[in-house]
Design a protein around this motif. Structure first.
Motif, mmCIF file in Angstrom:
data_model
loop_
_atom_site.group_PDB
_atom_site.id
_atom_site.type_symbol
_atom_site.label_atom_id
_atom_site.label_comp_id
_atom_site.label_asym_id
_atom_site.label_seq_id
_atom_site.Cartn_x
_atom_site.Cartn_y
_atom_site.Cartn_z
ATOM 1 N N GLY A 1 -7.850 0.081 -10.429
ATOM 2 C CA GLY A 1 -7.962 1.323 -9.659
ATOM 3 C C GLY A 1 -9.045 1.240 -8.588
ATOM 4 N N SER A 2 -9.564 2.413 -8.236
ATOM 5 C CA SER A 2 -10.534 2.500 -7.143
ATOM 6 C C SER A 2 -11.812 1.726 -7.461
ATOM 7 C CB SER A 2 -10.867 3.962 -6.865
ATOM 8 O OG SER A 2 -11.177 4.627 -8.075
ATOM 9 N N LEU A 3 -12.126 1.563 -8.741
ATOM 10 C CA LEU A 3 -13.341 0.819 -9.099
ATOM 11 C C LEU A 3 -13.210 -0.644 -8.678
ATOM 12 C CD1 LEU A 3 -15.640 1.087 -12.051
ATOM 13 C CD2 LEU A 3 -14.574 -1.114 -11.715
ATOM 14 N N LEU B 1 3.867 -2.359 0.049
ATOM 15 C CA LEU B 1 4.265 -3.608 -0.604
ATOM 16 C C LEU B 1 5.688 -3.467 -1.151
ATOM 17 C CD1 LEU B 1 2.505 -6.102 -0.901
ATOM 18 C CD2 LEU B 1 1.921 -5.366 -3.199
ATOM 19 N N ARG B 2 5.958 -2.321 -1.736
ATOM 20 C CA ARG B 2 7.280 -2.082 -2.307
ATOM 21 C C ARG B 2 8.358 -1.976 -1.229
ATOM 22 N NH1 ARG B 2 5.708 2.265 -5.821
ATOM 23 N NH2 ARG B 2 3.787 1.077 -5.981
ATOM 24 N N GLU B 3 7.994 -1.389 -0.078
ATOM 25 C CA GLU B 3 8.952 -1.344 1.034
ATOM 26 C C GLU B 3 9.357 -2.752 1.448
ATOM 27 O OE1 GLU B 3 7.072 2.741 2.965
ATOM 28 O OE2 GLU B 3 6.916 0.839 4.071
ATOM 29 N N GLU C 1 -15.998 16.054 -9.435
ATOM 30 C CA GLU C 1 -14.645 15.584 -9.253
ATOM 31 C C GLU C 1 -14.601 14.065 -9.130
ATOM 32 O OE1 GLU C 1 -12.554 17.781 -6.183
ATOM 33 O OE2 GLU C 1 -12.236 19.214 -7.816
ATOM 34 N N ARG C 2 -15.593 13.497 -8.467
ATOM 35 C CA ARG C 2 -15.650 12.044 -8.337
ATOM 36 C C ARG C 2 -17.030 11.561 -8.758
ATOM 37 N NH1 ARG C 2 -11.183 10.223 -5.771
ATOM 38 N NH2 ARG C 2 -12.096 8.175 -5.540
ATOM 39 N N VAL C 3 -17.052 10.411 -9.395
ATOM 40 C CA VAL C 3 -18.283 9.847 -9.918
ATOM 41 C C VAL C 3 -18.704 8.698 -9.006
ATOM 42 C CG1 VAL C 3 -19.131 8.482 -11.862
ATOM 43 C CG2 VAL C 3 -17.740 10.505 -12.277
ATOM 44 N N VAL D 1 -15.356 7.258 -7.671
ATOM 45 C CA VAL D 1 -14.197 6.979 -8.506
ATOM 46 C C VAL D 1 -13.815 8.266 -9.238
ATOM 47 C CG1 VAL D 1 -13.525 5.727 -10.607
ATOM 48 C CG2 VAL D 1 -14.820 4.554 -8.806
ATOM 49 N N ARG D 2 -12.546 8.616 -9.194
ATOM 50 C CA ARG D 2 -12.121 9.842 -9.889
ATOM 51 C C ARG D 2 -11.925 9.557 -11.374
ATOM 52 N NH1 ARG D 2 -7.230 11.623 -11.302
ATOM 53 N NH2 ARG D 2 -6.339 9.924 -10.085
ATOM 54 N N ASP D 3 -11.192 8.501 -11.677
ATOM 55 C CA ASP D 3 -11.061 8.110 -13.081
ATOM 56 C C ASP D 3 -10.948 6.597 -13.170
ATOM 57 O OD1 ASP D 3 -8.509 7.464 -12.367
ATOM 58 O OD2 ASP D 3 -7.523 8.849 -13.725
ATOM 59 N N LEU D 4 -11.129 6.097 -14.366
ATOM 60 C CA LEU D 4 -11.186 4.656 -14.589
ATOM 61 C C LEU D 4 -9.840 4.208 -15.152
ATOM 62 C CD1 LEU D 4 -13.204 2.324 -14.614
ATOM 63 C CD2 LEU D 4 -13.850 3.004 -16.910
HETATM 64 P P1 DGT Z 1 -9.203 7.409 -7.966
HETATM 65 O O1 DGT Z 1 -8.959 7.359 -9.425
HETATM 66 O O2 DGT Z 1 -8.797 8.685 -7.329
HETATM 67 O O3 DGT Z 1 -10.611 7.064 -7.619
HETATM 68 O O4 DGT Z 1 -8.292 6.296 -7.252
HETATM 69 P P2 DGT Z 1 -7.257 5.268 -7.906
HETATM 70 O O5 DGT Z 1 -6.757 4.420 -6.809
HETATM 71 O O6 DGT Z 1 -7.872 4.606 -9.058
HETATM 72 O O7 DGT Z 1 -6.056 6.216 -8.335
HETATM 73 P P3 DGT Z 1 -5.375 6.494 -9.747
HETATM 74 O O8 DGT Z 1 -6.344 6.485 -10.855
HETATM 75 O O9 DGT Z 1 -4.570 7.744 -9.549
HETATM 76 O O10 DGT Z 1 -4.340 5.319 -9.945
HETATM 77 C C1 DGT Z 1 -4.751 4.016 -10.161
HETATM 78 C C2 DGT Z 1 -3.779 3.092 -9.543
HETATM 79 O O11 DGT Z 1 -2.547 3.118 -10.286
HETATM 80 C C3 DGT Z 1 -3.415 3.515 -8.138
HETATM 81 O O12 DGT Z 1 -4.275 2.937 -7.184
HETATM 82 C C4 DGT Z 1 -1.988 3.065 -8.021
HETATM 83 C C5 DGT Z 1 -1.462 3.112 -9.419
HETATM 84 N N1 DGT Z 1 -0.667 4.319 -9.662
HETATM 85 C C6 DGT Z 1 -1.041 5.413 -10.323
HETATM 86 N N2 DGT Z 1 -0.061 6.312 -10.378
HETATM 87 C C7 DGT Z 1 0.959 5.762 -9.735
HETATM 88 C C8 DGT Z 1 2.273 6.184 -9.439
HETATM 89 O O13 DGT Z 1 2.718 7.274 -9.799
HETATM 90 N N3 DGT Z 1 3.028 5.320 -8.744
HETATM 91 C C9 DGT Z 1 2.566 4.121 -8.333
HETATM 92 N N4 DGT Z 1 3.310 3.313 -7.636
HETATM 93 N N5 DGT Z 1 1.354 3.704 -8.585
HETATM 94 C C10 DGT Z 1 0.563 4.505 -9.272
#
Ligand code: DGT
Ligand code: CA
Ligand code: CA
Ligand code: ZN
Length: 579
Positions: free
Chosen positions: A185-187, A268-270, A154-156, A194-197
């Motif tokens: 993203g998380s990277l 931040l948006r709030e 699920e996560r790399v 990291v779930r996805d890049l």
């Molecule tokens: P991960 O992939 O689970 O390791 O963690 P992230 O933080 O990379 O999550 P991810 O891939 O779902 O989304 C990447 C970034 O894009 C996330 O940190 C915030 C933004 N993002 C994604 N989807 C949405 C959304 O629906 N609304 C908002 N505001 N931001 C989003």
């Protein structure tokens, strides 16, 4: 030197050919080539350039041509054609541990499956057992395989994701004409897994960029292909990569938006709403009286996006909605968190005396090149037979060697050991050896039964030992491979505090141990922390960056990390430890 990428591609040929029913000799040829590429000491790219690939065992004319094509163009057209011929459902099923190409094909053909979920359903409904060579046991095994696949993939781990990211970014620049391409993203936030890049880009020809994203070498499936976003699955692990292309003047807003974290961006948006502003991936905008979007006030750089919302630029690794929005508000002085250049030495590394690949001298040279003031050579102790642990005679010879090497270097080379904490909590060297060492890292390697009391007692005994300075990789976890030991951490922290002992943040990217919450807790309690790399080769000293970033995510300041001390201060610290 081995070429794992090409080895994997040859293996893929073998697999696809098996599914397509090619003759066994052809399949074997690819398998042999794959083995050669995985183990060869030769420089494959160089041989390809000189037209000498055929000198390698198992590499014939046909395969040599394919390797040359890959080296020259980054792709193999024949492989891409082959991939198109194979039902993707079969490839999806083959990710299940224990399911080879033949069985996967048979299941897809016989049951008309489209996905892993279909197979799961078929097993539950007992539709697999009547098939040839299958039974009730097979259904059970498949279901267990599906379950374990979902847990492990699920996560790399971050370091693996970074390797994919580097390739993706290079491809988007070269083939897609990207003028900017950054993994977000998380990277970018240096999360340990990291779930996805999520890659953000700017390109003069967005359509070309999107096409390049969809046709990257290593892509096994395109799941979305649009004007601003393309999502693909990459490599045998089907790791998801989302690529977005944004206009140049939205670059900062896009970076901020896709870096997240979601929780950070929500707050931040709030804040924006309170200021009569609205934020999206294209910029920061004024909100008009009628509620519609008005004039754009920021977006080209991340700095101006944060600035428009009343903040200083916030380092990505801190964007987790902890205290960063308070600490980095405009006009505040944020805490000075640890940085890589604060690290003045590494106190956990291995040499050829045990399981490292470089000599004491080479490791000392590597430490000196990094401007370190000290380095501890900490090879394994006698019980670590699996890792070439030393005996009393050999450690004495190592000390002689250290003394000789020291003459040539100004970096201080400490006599150390990574001593095994045995099952009963005793240490794997006699005290009379330990007392002659400058630095003692005590670590659990043989885990034994994972019992909380047992594990905790092992660490407590080691912490009580007068000659121990540091507990190495305290939880023993390995990301994606082995969970942390079950341990009563508060008891460990109490003992470390009581005896004045330190805990390690092991920066080896597959360990990152202690993890972030434990690190934050231990440091807050005043326990001294070391950020070490456990380097087994000179270049691995650079893994310290993973550790420093994890420490920053835990909000550690330099003074909480012992190996930020100058040698003079460190000498004092070591002396005080010995009482
Ligand atoms: P991960 O992939 O689970 O390791 O963690 P992230 O933080 O990379 O999550 P991810 O891939 O779902 O989304 C990447 C970034 O894009 C996330 O940190 C915030 C933004 N993002 C994604 N989807 C949405 C959304 O629906 N609304 C908002 N505001 N931001 C989003
Ligand atoms: Ca992501
Ligand atoms: Ca994503
Ligand atoms: Zn170790």
């Amino acid at each position: 030197m081995p070429h794992p990428e090409l080895a994997a591609l040859m293996q893929e040929f073998a697999t696809l050919d098996t599914i397509l029913g090619a003759n066994v000799f052809q399949v074997r040829a690819y398998e042999r080539a794959s083995q050669t590429l995985e183990t060869t000491p030769e420089d494959v790219a160089k041989l390809a350039g000189e037209g000498r690939l055929r000198e390698l065992p198992g590499i014939g004319e046909g395969i040599a041509k394919k390797i040359e094509e890959y080296v020259n163009t980054g792709r193999i057209v024949a492989l891409e054609e082959l991939r198109k011929k194979v039902d993707p459902a079969i490839l999806a099923l083959m990710r299940i541990p224990g399911l080879g190409p033949k069985k996967a094909k048979m299941l897809v053909d016989e049951l008309g499956l489209k996905s892993v979920e279909d197979l799961e359903k078929a097993c539950r409904e007992q539709r697999v057992r009547p098939l040839k060579g299958m039974g009730a046991k097979s259904e059970e095994k498949i279901l267990a395989g599906i379950a374990s696949m979902r847990v492990t993939r699920e996560r790399v781990p971050l370091y693996e994701a970074r390797e994919v990211a580097a390739k993706v970014v290079e491809h988007l620049r070269l083939a897609g004409g990207a003028t900017k391409a950054i993994p977000t993203g998380s990277l970018r936030r240096w999360k340990e897994t990291v779930r996805d890049l999520d890659v953000a880009t700017v390109a003069p020809d967005p359509a070309k960029l999107m096409k390049a994203a969809a046709t990257m070498p290593g892509v096994v499936e395109v799941i979305a292909h649009g004007e601003t976003k393309t999502s693909v699955l990459f490599g045998q692990d089907r790791f998801q990569v989302d690529v977005r292309v944004v206009p140049e003047d939205s670059w900062g807003a896009a970076l901020q938006y896709f870096t997240g974290s979601k929780e950070h961006s929500v707050r931040l948006r709030e804040k924006a709403v309170k200021m009569g502003l609205t934020v999206n991936e294209y910029g920061v905008f004024k909100v008009k009286k009628d509620g519609t979007k008005g004039e754009r006030v920021a977006g080209a750089t991340e700095e101006e996006v944060y600035e428009a919302l009343g903040f200083q630029w916030i380092p990505p690794e801190l964007r987790e909605n902890r205290e960063e929005l308070e600490a980095f508000a405009k006009g505040k002085t944020p805490p000075r968190l640890i940085e890589r250049h604060d690290i003045r030495g590494d106190l956990h590394c291995h040499t050829t005396w045990s399981d490292g690949v470089a000599s004491v001298e080479e490791m000392a040279k590597a430490a000196e090149r990094r401007n370190y003031e000290y380095v501890a050579i900490t090879d394994h102790s006698p019980s670590a037979g699996y890792a070439g642990g030393l005996n009393v005679d050999r450690i004495k010879r190592q000390w002689d060697e250290i003394a000789q090497v020291q003459e040539k270097f100004s970096v201080r080379i400490l006599r150390g050991s990574e001593v095994d904490i045995l099952a009963d909590g005793k240490l794997d060297w006699p005290d009379k050896v330990l007392e002659k060492m400058d630095f003692v890292v005590a670590s659990i390697h043989q885990r034994g039964k994972d019992d909380r009391t047992h594990n905790t007692n092992r660490l407590l005994r080691a912490l009580e030992h007068p000659h121990v300075h540091l507990i190495g990789h305290p939880s023993t976890r390995r990301l994606g491979l082995r969970p942390p030991l079950d341990i009563d951490w508060e008891a460990v922290y109490d003992a470390a505090k009581k005896h004045g002992k330190a805990l390690e943040l092991n920066s080896s990217p597959e360990r990152l141990d202690l993890d972030e919450p434990k690190l934050a807790r231990a440091a807050a309690l005043g326990i001294p922390i070391f950020i070490d790399t456990d380097a087994h080769a000179p270049a691995m000293f650079d893994n310290v960056e993973f550790g420093v970033m994890q420490a920053r995510r835990a909000w550690l300041r330099a003074e909480q990390v012992v190996n930020t001390k100058t040698w003079k201060e460190m000498e004092k610290w070591l002396r005080a430890m010995r009482g």
